[in-house]
Design a protein around this motif. Structure first.
Motif, PDB file in Angstrom:
ATOM      1  N   ARG A 109      35.069  16.076  31.072  1.00  0.00           N
ATOM      2  CA  ARG A 109      33.811  15.321  31.088  1.00  0.00           C
ATOM      3  C   ARG A 109      33.956  13.981  30.375  1.00  0.00           C
ATOM      4  O   ARG A 109      33.362  12.978  30.772  1.00  0.00           O
ATOM      5  N   MET A 110      34.754  13.969  29.318  1.00  0.00           N
ATOM      6  CA  MET A 110      34.912  12.751  28.516  1.00  0.00           C
ATOM      7  C   MET A 110      35.991  11.815  29.061  1.00  0.00           C
ATOM      8  O   MET A 110      36.241  10.749  28.502  1.00  0.00           O
ATOM      9  N   GLY A 111      36.634  12.230  30.161  1.00  0.00           N
ATOM     10  CA  GLY A 111      37.644  11.384  30.783  1.00  0.00           C
ATOM     11  C   GLY A 111      39.025  11.493  30.179  1.00  0.00           C
ATOM     12  O   GLY A 111      39.926  10.720  30.526  1.00  0.00           O
ATOM     13  N   TYR A 112      39.232  12.459  29.274  1.00  0.00           N
ATOM     14  CA  TYR A 112      40.543  12.638  28.662  1.00  0.00           C
ATOM     15  C   TYR A 112      41.490  13.454  29.543  1.00  0.00           C
ATOM     16  O   TYR A 112      42.707  13.348  29.410  1.00  0.00           O
ATOM     17  N   ALA A 113      40.925  14.305  30.400  1.00  0.00           N
ATOM     18  CA  ALA A 113      41.735  15.164  31.263  1.00  0.00           C
ATOM     19  C   ALA A 113      41.328  14.941  32.714  1.00  0.00           C
ATOM     20  O   ALA A 113      40.159  14.708  33.021  1.00  0.00           O
ATOM     21  N   GLU A 114      42.309  15.031  33.607  1.00  0.00           N
ATOM     22  CA  GLU A 114      42.050  14.899  35.042  1.00  0.00           C
ATOM     23  C   GLU A 114      41.439  16.190  35.584  1.00  0.00           C
ATOM     24  O   GLU A 114      41.457  17.235  34.925  1.00  0.00           O
ATOM     25  N   ALA A 115      40.916  16.093  36.823  1.00  0.00           N
ATOM     26  CA  ALA A 115      40.401  17.291  37.492  1.00  0.00           C
ATOM     27  C   ALA A 115      41.502  18.346  37.582  1.00  0.00           C
ATOM     28  O   ALA A 115      41.268  19.540  37.384  1.00  0.00           O
ATOM     29  N   ASP A 116      42.731  17.909  37.896  1.00  0.00           N
ATOM     30  CA  ASP A 116      43.904  18.780  37.803  1.00  0.00           C
ATOM     31  C   ASP A 116      44.622  18.407  36.509  1.00  0.00           C
ATOM     32  O   ASP A 116      45.306  17.387  36.446  1.00  0.00           O
ATOM     33  N   PRO A 117      44.475  19.218  35.458  1.00  0.00           N
ATOM     34  CA  PRO A 117      44.993  18.836  34.140  1.00  0.00           C
ATOM     35  C   PRO A 117      46.442  19.230  33.894  1.00  0.00           C
ATOM     36  O   PRO A 117      46.931  19.123  32.768  1.00  0.00           O
ATOM     37  N   SER A 118      47.139  19.683  34.926  1.00  0.00           N
ATOM     38  CA  SER A 118      48.468  20.288  34.718  1.00  0.00           C
ATOM     39  C   SER A 118      49.464  19.327  34.079  1.00  0.00           C
ATOM     40  O   SER A 118      50.325  19.754  33.298  1.00  0.00           O
ATOM     41  N   MET A 119      49.388  18.028  34.401  1.00  0.00           N
ATOM     42  CA  MET A 119      50.319  17.073  33.809  1.00  0.00           C
ATOM     43  C   MET A 119      50.251  17.123  32.284  1.00  0.00           C
ATOM     44  O   MET A 119      51.271  17.037  31.605  1.00  0.00           O
ATOM     45  N   ASP A 120      49.044  17.274  31.754  1.00  0.00           N
ATOM     46  CA  ASP A 120      48.863  17.328  30.306  1.00  0.00           C
ATOM     47  C   ASP A 120      49.073  18.734  29.751  1.00  0.00           C
ATOM     48  O   ASP A 120      49.905  18.943  28.863  1.00  0.00           O
ATOM     49  N   VAL A 121      48.309  19.703  30.253  1.00  0.00           N
ATOM     50  CA  VAL A 121      48.278  21.014  29.605  1.00  0.00           C
ATOM     51  C   VAL A 121      49.553  21.817  29.835  1.00  0.00           C
ATOM     52  O   VAL A 121      49.847  22.743  29.073  1.00  0.00           O
ATOM     53  N   ASP A 122      50.331  21.470  30.863  1.00  0.00           N
ATOM     54  CA  ASP A 122      51.609  22.151  31.091  1.00  0.00           C
ATOM     55  C   ASP A 122      52.789  21.420  30.451  1.00  0.00           C
ATOM     56  O   ASP A 122      53.941  21.810  30.642  1.00  0.00           O
ATOM     57  N   GLY A 123      52.499  20.338  29.743  1.00  0.00           N
ATOM     58  CA  GLY A 123      53.536  19.666  28.964  1.00  0.00           C
ATOM     59  C   GLY A 123      54.382  18.650  29.708  1.00  0.00           C
ATOM     60  O   GLY A 123      55.336  18.117  29.146  1.00  0.00           O
ATOM     61  N   TRP A 124      54.018  18.316  30.958  1.00  0.00           N
ATOM     62  CA  TRP A 124      54.844  17.379  31.722  1.00  0.00           C
ATOM     63  C   TRP A 124      54.760  15.959  31.167  1.00  0.00           C
ATOM     64  O   TRP A 124      55.775  15.250  31.091  1.00  0.00           O
ATOM     65  N   ASP A 125      53.552  15.527  30.800  1.00  0.00           N
ATOM     66  CA  ASP A 125      53.394  14.190  30.231  1.00  0.00           C
ATOM     67  C   ASP A 125      54.213  14.064  28.944  1.00  0.00           C
ATOM     68  O   ASP A 125      54.925  13.075  28.738  1.00  0.00           O
ATOM     69  N   ALA A 126      54.139  15.071  28.094  1.00  0.00           N
ATOM     70  CA  ALA A 126      54.911  15.051  26.846  1.00  0.00           C
ATOM     71  C   ALA A 126      56.410  15.067  27.129  1.00  0.00           C
ATOM     72  O   ALA A 126      57.193  14.388  26.448  1.00  0.00           O
ATOM     73  N   ALA A 127      56.826  15.830  28.145  1.00  0.00           N
ATOM     74  CA  ALA A 127      58.251  15.894  28.496  1.00  0.00           C
ATOM     75  C   ALA A 127      58.755  14.538  28.983  1.00  0.00           C
ATOM     76  O   ALA A 127      59.882  14.128  28.669  1.00  0.00           O
ATOM     77  N   ALA A 128      57.926  13.825  29.753  1.00  0.00           N
ATOM     78  CA  ALA A 128      58.315  12.491  30.221  1.00  0.00           C
ATOM     79  C   ALA A 128      58.542  11.554  29.037  1.00  0.00           C
ATOM     80  O   ALA A 128      59.520  10.795  28.987  1.00  0.00           O
ATOM     81  N   LYS A 129      57.656  11.627  28.058  1.00  0.00           N
ATOM     82  CA  LYS A 129      57.775  10.768  26.881  1.00  0.00           C
ATOM     83  C   LYS A 129      58.984  11.164  26.033  1.00  0.00           C
ATOM     84  O   LYS A 129      59.682  10.298  25.489  1.00  0.00           O
ATOM     85  N   ALA A 130      59.254  12.460  25.952  1.00  0.00           N
ATOM     86  CA  ALA A 130      60.450  12.917  25.242  1.00  0.00           C
ATOM     87  C   ALA A 130      61.711  12.400  25.925  1.00  0.00           C
ATOM     88  O   ALA A 130      62.672  11.984  25.262  1.00  0.00           O
TER      89      ALA A 130
END
Length: 344
Positions: free
Chosen positions: A206-227
């Motif tokens: 609702r606050m725009g922090y997570a997408e409708a499909d949140p998998s990139m964030d909650v499954d750790g893919w975004d963090a893995a890309a940054k790592a």
């Protein structure tokens, strides 16, 4: 020095950078001797325009608010594709801010390769190409004698890449660890306040922090890309994002959160990059205690810790997302390009 910029992508980050330029253009000329002009914007949804004498950014932003596109910008060459904009305009700096694709890195990967091959400097906030093809892109940049900058790919405008590669020059970085995904940190913070994972996720959406499909964030893919970016660009590793040990937060329950809190600890999703024979990286849910610099990092705030030989631990804490915040990363990269070119 004059920089003619082509913006490839005009979403939240591209617009944030445009707003910064509107406020800072005179200061940049006065304080740094940098004359910045956006001559082209190309966005697959919002339209494209190339104006040889420079685009009126205030007008472009007003059009976007009023009409939802820049297709009716009153002058200039319209309808160029992103690749045509890169090749056929007189822009000497390409700012690539299209959405991230962690499967192939496209279309950003091709945009950046084309720009570098055309002898144009590139600034990008797009994690995909840097996480998947950093060494290839770096080699092209070096061969063509141009610069590739990507500060905004890890912690938005918080200067972690510059700190590691420039301010810590001469020291040895032994390990990097921290919180680099604001969405998951926000969810975990709300769970500490008593919310379920599902309710905290819905609030983040609702606050725009997570997408409708949140998998990139909650499954750790975004963090893995940054790592991956930190491992390869900062620690000179050869880490494939798909080989990174990766854990997300879907399985975190109130029971796990409360168990940690009873011990005076907190649950965080943490990346670690370290050298053990070769450079390694992982994304893992960990408990942190009050002795950790990450213990008080809450909400959407990010933090990264550099373990160094000479200085010990250095912690950077700041925003990890946002249009203007990431636009600041683009601006700092542009000024770095100017500084490096003047030193030649």
């Amino acid at each position: 020095m004059k920089y003619k910029i082509a913006l490839i992508g005009f979403g939240v980050v591209g617009q944030g950078f445009a707003r910064i330029l509107l406020r800072r253009k005179a200061m940049l000329k006065r304080a740094y001797g940098v004359d910045v002009e956006v001559v082209a914007i190309s966005d697959i949804r919002l339209g494209s325009v190339y104006v040889d004498g420079g685009i009126n950014l205030d007008l472009a932003l007003k059009l976007l608010r009023r009409e939802g596109s820049i297709k009716n910008y009153p002058k200039g060459r319209k309808g160029l594709s992103s690749l045509e904009t890169i090749k056929e305009t007189d822009a000497n700096v390409i700012v690539e801010v299209t959405p991230t694709n962690l499967e192939t890195g496209e279309p950003g990967r091709k945009h950046i390769k084309t720009a570098l091959s055309e002898g144009k400097h590139v600034i990008t906030t797009n994690k995909g190409p840097i996480a998947l093809a950093y060494k290839e892109l770096k080699e092209i940049a070096e061969r063509k004698g141009v610069l590739l900058r990507f500060e905004g790919t890890v912690m938005s405008g918080t200067p972690v890449i510059a700190t590691a590669s420039e301010l810590l020059a001469g020291d040895e970085i032994k390990e990097i660890y921290g919180i680099v995904n604001g969405t998951t940190n926000f969810i975990l913070t709300k769970m500490e306040e008593g919310m379920s994972y599902e309710d905290a996720l819905r609030m983040a959406q609702r606050m725009g922090y997570a997408e409708a499909d949140p998998s990139m964030d909650v499954d750790g893919w975004d963090a893995a890309a940054k790592a991956s970016i930190l491992a390869n660009a900062v620690m000179n590793g050869d880490v494939n994002i798909k080989e990174i040990e990766r854990e997300g937060i879907r399985g975190i329950s109130q029971e796990i959160i409360k168990s940690a809190m009873r011990k005076g600890r907190r649950i965080k999703l943490i990346i670690r990059v370290w050298r053990e024979g070769k450079v390694r990286a992982r994304v893992k849910v960990e408990e942190v205690g009050k002795e950790s610099p990450l213990f008080t990092v809450s909400g959407v705030t990010n933090a990264l810790v550099f373990k160094t030989d000479n200085l010990g631990e250095i912690t950077l804490i700041g925003p990890g997302a946002g249009g203007v915040q990431t636009g600041q990363a683009i601006l700092s990269d542009l000024l770095a390009i100017n500084r490096l070119l003047q030193a030649i």
